[in-house]
Design an enzyme around this catalytic site. Sequence first.
Site, PDB file in Angstrom:
ATOM      1  N   GLU A 189       0.823  -1.209   0.000  1.00  0.00           N
ATOM      2  CA  GLU A 189       0.000   0.000   0.000  1.00  0.00           C
ATOM      3  C   GLU A 189       0.858   1.261   0.000  1.00  0.00           C
ATOM      4  OE1 GLU A 189      -3.091   2.856   0.424  1.00  0.00           O
ATOM      5  OE2 GLU A 189      -2.885   0.885  -0.508  1.00  0.00           O
ATOM      6  N   HIS A 236       2.471   1.943  -3.367  1.00  0.00           N
ATOM      7  CA  HIS A 236       1.481   2.540  -4.268  1.00  0.00           C
ATOM      8  C   HIS A 236       1.335   4.030  -3.979  1.00  0.00           C
ATOM      9  CE1 HIS A 236      -2.911   2.990  -5.676  1.00  0.00           C
ATOM     10  NE2 HIS A 236      -2.122   3.090  -6.720  1.00  0.00           N
TER      11      HIS A 236
END
Length: 333
Positions: free
Chosen positions: A86, A89
Amino acid sequence: MADLLYGTMSENTHKIQRVLVGATVVLAFCVVVVGAYTRLVDAGLGCPDWPGCYGMLTVPETESETTRAEQLYPEFPVDQAKAWTEMFHRYIATFLGIVVIGIVVVAWRGKMPSTLPVTLLALVILQGAFGAWTVTLKLWPQVVTAHLLGGFCTLALLWLYFLKLEGVTIPRVSPRLRPHLWVFFAFVVLQVALGGWTSSNYAALACPEFPHCHGTLFPNADFLAGFNIFQDIGPNYLGGELSNDARVAIQMAHRWGAYILVIIGVALLFRLESMPRYLLGAILLTQFCLGVANVVFSLPLPIAVLHNAVAATLLLAVVTFLVGAKPSLNKDS
């Protein structure tokens, strides 16, 4: 002499912008693919807060950091693999935003048209907001799907800007195909949206076989529940909350959308000339086969990620054909 110097500076500015925008297209494509990977490995809540991760700028690593993180968010045990996915990203999405700011600055300083660069910057800022809402609203499908569409839109606009820059060669397409291309483009966008809705509602495996679904071509399906945009999010949408019949409805809608898209695309193939025809045919065939493979092989991660990447490639191909079909580009042909 001044005119010559100004012309050289202008030419250099255009070269810089071409390189910068071209590199940003690649970066945006990576953001879309990494976003798909993040979604598919259920890492969307790998960090339960935003913009940090468990109150820190990086992922909790030490035992003391992990203990403190789980005290802050007891309902979200630290999973470092998902948290790093995460955060990676987020890092590359943030870098994309910084580079887009650079594109705006180069356009402004070089006295180039700035409508597209400014629009891109506004879209990237909106994407940042959707990224935050994806976390704070606990993977609410409406926000996740909008975030996906925003990523594809950012990529498409960057590619459009690149094609419009001086010095970029564009394959020419007959202007007579523009209405057909626009219809095809609309269905590509619709199919991307349906794919995002399928993924965000965990409906990809609602039908375990192809072309049938639970032994029939017309299974029990609850379309009202499947496409209820006012559905509750619950405390956490990870894993989804819809009934099986609602997920079947979403999966079948995505399949029927694919059939329609293929029909429109095949009709377009017969009207395109050689190079665009072969390119579009290869992308369509690959995407359809990947979609079938996702069902038959129960959504293997590499194939699912590639399915998203090829969808992005298809969108860029259609944008290229639309630009190539502009009457002004074909006036000398």
